[in-house]
Design a protein around this motif. Structure first.
Motif, PDB file in Angstrom:
ATOM      1  N   ILE A  56       0.752  -1.237   0.001  1.00  0.00           N
ATOM      2  CA  ILE A  56       0.065   0.066  -0.098  1.00  0.00           C
ATOM      3  C   ILE A  56       0.858   1.026  -0.026  1.00  0.00           C
ATOM      4  O   ILE A  56       0.520   2.136  -0.933  1.00  0.00           O
ATOM      5  N   ALA A  57       1.989   1.193   0.877  1.00  0.00           N
ATOM      6  CA  ALA A  57       2.739   2.396   1.106  1.00  0.00           C
ATOM      7  C   ALA A  57       3.398   2.728  -0.533  1.00  0.00           C
ATOM      8  O   ALA A  57       3.777   3.753  -0.968  1.00  0.00           O
ATOM      9  N   THR A  58       3.883   1.481  -0.988  1.00  0.00           N
ATOM     10  CA  THR A  58       4.542   1.806  -2.371  1.00  0.00           C
ATOM     11  C   THR A  58       3.729   2.429  -3.232  1.00  0.00           C
ATOM     12  O   THR A  58       4.043   3.378  -4.049  1.00  0.00           O
ATOM     13  N   GLU A  59       2.191   2.114  -3.617  1.00  0.00           N
ATOM     14  CA  GLU A  59       1.398   2.611  -4.134  1.00  0.00           C
ATOM     15  C   GLU A  59       0.995   4.161  -3.642  1.00  0.00           C
ATOM     16  O   GLU A  59       0.961   5.060  -4.737  1.00  0.00           O
ATOM     17  N   GLU A  60       1.218   4.491  -2.642  1.00  0.00           N
ATOM     18  CA  GLU A  60       1.054   5.861  -2.333  1.00  0.00           C
ATOM     19  C   GLU A  60       2.140   6.844  -2.658  1.00  0.00           C
ATOM     20  O   GLU A  60       1.906   7.790  -2.936  1.00  0.00           O
ATOM     21  N   ILE A  61       3.429   6.217  -2.619  1.00  0.00           N
ATOM     22  CA  ILE A  61       4.542   6.791  -2.898  1.00  0.00           C
ATOM     23  C   ILE A  61       4.494   7.322  -4.335  1.00  0.00           C
ATOM     24  O   ILE A  61       4.824   8.339  -4.682  1.00  0.00           O
ATOM     25  N   LYS A  62       4.255   6.185  -5.231  1.00  0.00           N
ATOM     26  CA  LYS A  62       3.839   6.633  -6.482  1.00  0.00           C
ATOM     27  C   LYS A  62       2.928   7.511  -6.730  1.00  0.00           C
ATOM     28  O   LYS A  62       3.179   8.324  -7.712  1.00  0.00           O
ATOM     29  N   GLU A  63       1.911   7.455  -6.298  1.00  0.00           N
ATOM     30  CA  GLU A  63       0.801   8.370  -6.362  1.00  0.00           C
ATOM     31  C   GLU A  63       1.215   9.773  -6.012  1.00  0.00           C
ATOM     32  O   GLU A  63       1.011  11.097  -6.521  1.00  0.00           O
ATOM     33  N   ALA A  64       2.003   9.810  -4.866  1.00  0.00           N
ATOM     34  CA  ALA A  64       2.545  11.144  -4.278  1.00  0.00           C
ATOM     35  C   ALA A  64       3.464  11.919  -5.223  1.00  0.00           C
ATOM     36  O   ALA A  64       3.412  13.131  -5.560  1.00  0.00           O
ATOM     37  N   ARG A  65       4.251  11.081  -5.773  1.00  0.00           N
ATOM     38  CA  ARG A  65       5.352  11.303  -6.794  1.00  0.00           C
ATOM     39  C   ARG A  65       4.552  12.182  -8.021  1.00  0.00           C
ATOM     40  O   ARG A  65       4.849  13.073  -8.635  1.00  0.00           O
ATOM     41  N   ARG A  66       3.718  11.413  -8.388  1.00  0.00           N
ATOM     42  CA  ARG A  66       2.834  11.940  -9.720  1.00  0.00           C
ATOM     43  C   ARG A  66       2.064  13.220  -9.441  1.00  0.00           C
ATOM     44  O   ARG A  66       2.153  14.141 -10.139  1.00  0.00           O
ATOM     45  N   LYS A  67       1.480  13.249  -8.122  1.00  0.00           N
ATOM     46  CA  LYS A  67       0.818  14.482  -7.752  1.00  0.00           C
ATOM     47  C   LYS A  67       1.616  15.556  -7.883  1.00  0.00           C
ATOM     48  O   LYS A  67       1.426  16.909  -7.807  1.00  0.00           O
ATOM     49  N   THR A  68       3.032  15.454  -7.010  1.00  0.00           N
ATOM     50  CA  THR A  68       3.728  16.634  -6.832  1.00  0.00           C
ATOM     51  C   THR A  68       4.863  16.841  -7.755  1.00  0.00           C
ATOM     52  O   THR A  68       5.724  17.670  -7.594  1.00  0.00           O
ATOM     53  N   GLN A  69       4.734  16.477  -8.923  1.00  0.00           N
ATOM     54  CA  GLN A  69       5.520  16.553 -10.020  1.00  0.00           C
ATOM     55  C   GLN A  69       5.380  17.880 -10.550  1.00  0.00           C
ATOM     56  O   GLN A  69       4.330  18.557 -10.402  1.00  0.00           O
ATOM     57  N   PRO A  70       6.543  18.789 -11.133  1.00  0.00           N
ATOM     58  CA  PRO A  70       6.356  20.144 -11.340  1.00  0.00           C
ATOM     59  C   PRO A  70       5.178  20.242 -12.476  1.00  0.00           C
ATOM     60  O   PRO A  70       5.315  19.692 -13.505  1.00  0.00           O
ATOM     61  N   LYS A  71       4.240  21.167 -12.229  1.00  0.00           N
ATOM     62  CA  LYS A  71       3.356  21.302 -13.248  1.00  0.00           C
ATOM     63  C   LYS A  71       3.623  22.037 -14.311  1.00  0.00           C
ATOM     64  O   LYS A  71       4.394  23.175 -14.304  1.00  0.00           O
ATOM     65  N   SER A  72       3.217  21.938 -15.485  1.00  0.00           N
ATOM     66  CA  SER A  72       3.798  22.558 -16.707  1.00  0.00           C
ATOM     67  C   SER A  72       3.282  23.975 -16.795  1.00  0.00           C
ATOM     68  O   SER A  72       3.940  24.803 -17.089  1.00  0.00           O
ATOM     69  N   PHE A  73       2.163  24.446 -16.253  1.00  0.00           N
ATOM     70  CA  PHE A  73       1.787  25.728 -16.122  1.00  0.00           C
ATOM     71  C   PHE A  73       2.649  26.456 -15.091  1.00  0.00           C
ATOM     72  O   PHE A  73       2.655  27.684 -15.559  1.00  0.00           O
ATOM     73  N   ILE A  74       2.886  25.903 -13.989  1.00  0.00           N
ATOM     74  CA  ILE A  74       4.106  26.883 -13.135  1.00  0.00           C
ATOM     75  C   ILE A  74       5.425  26.764 -13.834  1.00  0.00           C
ATOM     76  O   ILE A  74       5.989  27.992 -13.785  1.00  0.00           O
ATOM     77  N   HIS A 119      -2.520  43.778 -13.840  1.00  0.00           N
ATOM     78  CA  HIS A 119      -2.654  43.129 -12.623  1.00  0.00           C
ATOM     79  C   HIS A 119      -3.491  41.865 -12.281  1.00  0.00           C
ATOM     80  O   HIS A 119      -3.162  41.007 -11.858  1.00  0.00           O
ATOM     81  N   ASP A 120      -4.658  41.781 -13.305  1.00  0.00           N
ATOM     82  CA  ASP A 120      -5.352  40.686 -13.179  1.00  0.00           C
ATOM     83  C   ASP A 120      -4.621  39.534 -13.829  1.00  0.00           C
ATOM     84  O   ASP A 120      -4.776  38.207 -13.248  1.00  0.00           O
ATOM     85  N   TYR A 121      -3.593  39.448 -14.551  1.00  0.00           N
ATOM     86  CA  TYR A 121      -2.766  38.506 -15.182  1.00  0.00           C
ATOM     87  C   TYR A 121      -1.855  38.077 -13.886  1.00  0.00           C
ATOM     88  O   TYR A 121      -1.855  36.916 -13.764  1.00  0.00           O
ATOM     89  N   LEU A 122      -1.270  38.735 -13.326  1.00  0.00           N
ATOM     90  CA  LEU A 122      -0.353  38.515 -12.141  1.00  0.00           C
ATOM     91  C   LEU A 122      -1.375  37.821 -11.207  1.00  0.00           C
ATOM     92  O   LEU A 122      -0.786  37.000 -10.504  1.00  0.00           O
ATOM     93  N   LYS A 123      -2.457  38.432 -10.924  1.00  0.00           N
ATOM     94  CA  LYS A 123      -3.357  37.707  -9.722  1.00  0.00           C
ATOM     95  C   LYS A 123      -3.496  36.240 -10.208  1.00  0.00           C
ATOM     96  O   LYS A 123      -3.636  35.545  -9.067  1.00  0.00           O
ATOM     97  N   SER A 124      -3.827  35.862 -11.348  1.00  0.00           N
ATOM     98  CA  SER A 124      -3.938  34.664 -11.800  1.00  0.00           C
ATOM     99  C   SER A 124      -2.898  33.837 -11.593  1.00  0.00           C
ATOM    100  O   SER A 124      -2.962  32.661 -11.242  1.00  0.00           O
ATOM    101  N   TRP A 125      -1.709  34.318 -11.872  1.00  0.00           N
ATOM    102  CA  TRP A 125      -0.477  33.493 -11.684  1.00  0.00           C
ATOM    103  C   TRP A 125      -0.312  33.363 -10.271  1.00  0.00           C
ATOM    104  O   TRP A 125      -0.136  31.846  -9.910  1.00  0.00           O
ATOM    105  N   GLU A 126      -0.582  34.247  -9.343  1.00  0.00           N
ATOM    106  CA  GLU A 126      -0.639  33.999  -7.917  1.00  0.00           C
ATOM    107  C   GLU A 126      -1.584  33.087  -7.417  1.00  0.00           C
ATOM    108  O   GLU A 126      -0.983  32.096  -6.630  1.00  0.00           O
ATOM    109  N   THR A 127      -2.766  32.986  -7.912  1.00  0.00           N
ATOM    110  CA  THR A 127      -3.754  32.206  -7.455  1.00  0.00           C
ATOM    111  C   THR A 127      -3.383  30.621  -8.053  1.00  0.00           C
ATOM    112  O   THR A 127      -3.468  29.640  -7.183  1.00  0.00           O
ATOM    113  N   THR A 128      -2.682  30.532  -9.147  1.00  0.00           N
ATOM    114  CA  THR A 128      -2.427  29.014  -9.592  1.00  0.00           C
ATOM    115  C   THR A 128      -1.391  28.586  -8.944  1.00  0.00           C
ATOM    116  O   THR A 128      -1.235  27.374  -8.359  1.00  0.00           O
ATOM    117  N   ILE A 129      -0.159  29.598  -8.348  1.00  0.00           N
ATOM    118  CA  ILE A 129       0.564  28.778  -7.585  1.00  0.00           C
ATOM    119  C   ILE A 129       0.298  28.463  -6.226  1.00  0.00           C
ATOM    120  O   ILE A 129       0.876  27.633  -5.659  1.00  0.00           O
TER     121      ILE A 129
END
Length: 813
Positions: A56-74, A119-129
């Motif tokens: 179970i822990a091995t599957e959780e680690i794989k899932e956590a690595r997948r979710k925490t990979q650097p996102k393309s939009f960031i 200002h709205d562009y930058l706020k959208s970036w801040e919200t995304t991050i």
């Protein structure tokens, strides 16, 4: 009607009290759950479950690595940031120079809109991050908890002297958790640094916006301030324009494509809305095909607009949705969208405009182009004034062309819009004359505002007139399908609903138009600030502190809740075909309606009380006390309320059923939460408590089938032929067109009566036709019997007198 209102009031009150009680219990439960989570302590995994938990822990680690990979939009934001920072800082210097040059208000507004967009562009970036940081933090909590659990498990394995292979596996899992924890922390640190840098640019943009706003509020831009000298005293020498906004859009275009990738979900939303819109328009068109109407109350243009110009309507609404969703688009794209919107409005509004004014729409487009061109062309002061003067003269010439002579035009026009425009003609003349005179004398601020009213105001009015036509056509089509799908309906009620709905639509459209018109005149923000100050002003009565805004919010939430419930009731309770595509059993849409309505009412009351700043947990004790009082004092009301819910969900009776209960027979018109309304065949409306319908014997003649067996009893003389009588009975029944052929009519010889041979004729027909069918067939039988000389006897008794007494003789005589 009073009884229904009181019943609804009691039911709603009970629901509110019940919800407060449930809410208090739910809050207590949530607190307990949260406490249990917060106080949860990691424990070592038992030896017998280690192998299973490792998988179970091995599957959780794989899932956590997948979710925490650097996102393309960031990654895109991080790559864009250096270039965008240079872009913002350079434009800030240019904007400060521009502000110091005291430009005309048109340029100031353009610059302000541009910086709001940044200002709205930058706020959208801040919200995304920030959203990504929150997701990583949740995952990090789970990883930390699992890490402690496996540390304890490793210590426990050493103490219990488990096999070396198990210890190595435990150690490997622990190392994996530590590694991913370090990765998440490192990624969060990078995102935090990027967020802080973006926040610096947001602060920079906010500072520039405030400076521009302060500039607009100076006396230089007062409407009656003389900004320039008279036109005959103006120097026509060319001056050096401030180096501002040069290649600004081109510079931003280099990074715009990368930036748009951060709005990928918004594009998906837009696509979904457009597809839903296409389906909705086709649904309305299908309604005209399925339910033809020859009524005069259906508006003439409704079908032609939706049926013949459906794709134009889809494009028109899609453009409006685009302007609402993508509010931060550059000025050039925004103006192009507005131009397309005006072009698509022409076929929509032309049928409603008199022939004299049909070309006016094209002229409005020309003025829109001339007015928008000022945004993209840098003028010298004298050039800008001459440009405005030419535009004003074009407006007054066009106005003269379309309105002269006024008397003939007044007699010519027929539509309400044209009549309204004719009445505004003197106002337009006055505004244009003021614009020309103020321009010549140097009051250019007044020139700007008067020209805006005449040009941009009419552009906005044309677009909103098109919106009004489309919305009214859609509402008429919905009502057409809603009512014509029924077997019968009250045409007067339909007309009233259409009239009321039209009034509400026009009022709403006018309010939105007024707000946007104030925005054009740069007065919306000041008006909103005034209202905000009034609504947020605190008042106190004793220890109670409140604001007008909180009371207004309280009332608006309650009113909105009741309006939404009314719409749901109208669509689901009365709309027999609203959810037809789901193929739900009869009565289920009403059950869904009841659940939705009372949930909305309950949540509406809770949100309304929350808007007043009340702590709902304080109502727990009071709700409990009221619940106890209701249990003892209002047992019948609660019994009827629960019985109403049983009737709605169990569905032993439905609106339209013919029922018989306690010697009362009639048609069910409405099933309420406390009582139901039954209309008797004598024309009386009887309010029956729901408890009577649930607890007593109830006969529903039309629950599973609307067919009813009818029986006619008849006798013939002993001289008649029974076989011939049976044939005649069946012939009379089969020749009646309203009878059901399956099961077939049945004629039976019943018995030998004292005075007749008795027969029965049984047949099936619709419940509502049973009495008429029995009457008609009985008359037909009588005529047939008379034709075949078959006697229908009446009761006879032979009286035999054995001894008739003799009359007494008077002896005196």
């Amino acid at each position: 009607m009073t009884v229904n209102f009181l019943a609804k009031t009691k039911s709603v009150g009970f629901l509110c009290i019940l919800f407060f009680s449930i809410n208090g219990v739910a809050q207590n439960n949530v607190t307990v759950i949260n406490d249990s989570i917060n106080t949860e302590i990691p424990k070592a995994i038992p030896v017998v479950k280690i192998i299973e938990e490792i998988e179970i822990a091995t599957e959780e680690i794989k899932e956590a690595r997948r979710k925490t990979q650097p996102k393309s939009f960031i990654i895109n934001i991080d790559s864009i940031y250096p270039t965008y920072k240079i872009f913002i800082l350079n434009n800030r210097q240019q904007a400060l120079k521009f502000i110091s040059s005291e430009p005309n208000k048109q340029k100031v507004n353009n610059l302000l809109n541009e910086w709001k967009r940044y200002h709205d562009y930058l706020k959208s970036w801040e919200t995304t991050i920030n959203n990504q940081l929150e997701k990583n933090s949740i995952i990090l909590k789970d990883i930390t908890f699992n890490e402690k659990t496996w540390e304890l498990t490793l210590l426990d394995s050493v103490y219990l002297k488990t096999p070396i292979e198990i210890k190595n596996n435990i150690s490997s899992v622990l190392d994996e958790f530590k590694d991913i924890e370090a990765v998440i922390i490192e990624q969060n640190d990078k995102d935090l640094v990027l967020e802080s840098r973006i926040n610096y640019l947001i602060f920079t943009a906010t500072d520039v916006i405030e400076k521009i706003e302060n500039l607009k509020n100076t006396k230089v831009y007062n409407i009656l301030h003389k900004r320039h000298s008279a036109l005959w005293n103006t120097s026509f020498k060319k001056t050096k324009s401030p180096d501002v906004n040069i290649n600004q859009n081109a510079y931003f275009g280099n990074i715009s494509l990368e930036f748009l990738k951060t709005f990928e979900k918004l594009f998906y939303l837009f696509g979904f809305i457009v597809l839903a819109l296409i389906y909705f328009i086709k649904y309305l068109k299908k309604g005209f095909v399925l339910y033809q109407s020859t009524e005069s109350d259906l508006k003439k243009d409704t079908k032609s607009i939706l049926f013949n110009q459906s794709w134009l309507i889809i494009v028109f609404i899609s453009l409006i949705i685009t302007k609402i969703l993508f509010i931060n688009l550059p000025d050039l794209i925004n103006d192009l969208l507005t131009l397309l919107l005006l072009l698509s409005t022409i076929p929509i509004v032309n049928p409603s405009i008199s022939a004299k004014f049909k070309n006016l729409v094209y002229l409005v487009i020309l003025f829109f182009i001339l007015d928008s061109a000022k945004t993209y062309i840098w003028f010298e002061s004298y050039q800008y004034r001459i440009y405005l003067l030419i535009e004003a003269f074009l407006v007054i010439i066009s106005l003269y062309y379309f309105t002269y002579p006024v008397r003939q035009i007044k007699a010519l026009v027929k539509t309400k819009l044209s009549q309204f425009l004719i009445k505004l003609t003197p106002v337009f003349y006055l505004l244009i004359i003021i614009s020309i005179l103020s321009n010549i004398t140097g009051y250019t601020n007044l020139t700007d505002i008067t020209l805006k009213i005449c040009t941009q105001g009419i552009v906005l009015s044309i677009i909103f007139y098109g919106i009004l036509i489309v919305i009214e056509a859609i509402s008429d089509a919905l009502l057409h399908r809603h009512y014509n799908a029924k077997e019968s309906y009250d045409s007067i009620m339909k007309l009233k609903v259409e009239t009321k709905l039209t009034q509400y639509i026009r009022l709403t459209v006018f309010v939105i138009w007024l707000l946007l018109f104030l925005q054009i005149l740069d007065q919306l923000k000041s008006m909103l600030n005034i209202f905000s100050d009034i609504l947020s002003e605190p008042y106190s009565i004793g220890s109670i502190v409140f604001t007008i805004g909180s009371i207004t919010a309280f009332l608006l939430i309650l009113i909105s809740s009741f309006v939404i419930t009314k719409l749901i009731s109208f669509a689901l309770d009365e709309g027999e075909n609203t959810l037809k595509f789901l193929h739900l059993p009869k009565g289920i849409p009403r059950a869904i309606s009841v659940v939705l309505r009372y949930l909305i009412l309950a949540f509406g009351v809770v949100f309304a009380l929350s808007s007043l700043g009340l702590d709902l947990s304080e109502f727990n004790l009071m709700a409990g006390a009221l619940g106890l009082g209701i249990g003892f004092g209002l047992q019948n009301v609660i019994s009827n309320f629960v019985s109403g819910l049983i009737l709605i969900f169990e569905r032993p009776i439905l609106p339209g059923d013919t029922v018989e209960v306690n010697n009362l027979m009639g048609t069910v018109n409405k099933i309420g939460v406390r009582s139901s309304k039954v209309s008797t065949f004598d024309g009386a409306d009887v309010i029956v408590p729901n408890n009577n319908l649930v607890s007593n014997d109830l006969i529903n003649w039309t629950l599973s089938s609307s067919l009813k067996r009818t029986e006619i009893l008849i006798g013939t003389s002993y001289d008649s032929n029974p076989n011939q009588v049976l044939e005649i009975l069946l012939e009379c029944a089969n020749n009646y067109p309203e009878l059901v052929k399956d099961p077939e009519p049945q004629a039976l010889f019943s018995d030998f009566g004292d005075n007749s041979l008795n027969f029965r004729l049984r047949f099936w027909t619709h419940f509502s036709l049973s009495l008429q069918a029995k009457s008609d067939i009985s008359i037909t039988i009588y005529n047939k019997f008379k034709e075949h000389n078959i006697e229908i006897p009446f009761p006879q008794h032979d009286l035999y007198i054995k001894d008739f007494p003799k009359p007494e003789i008077n002896k005196d005589k």
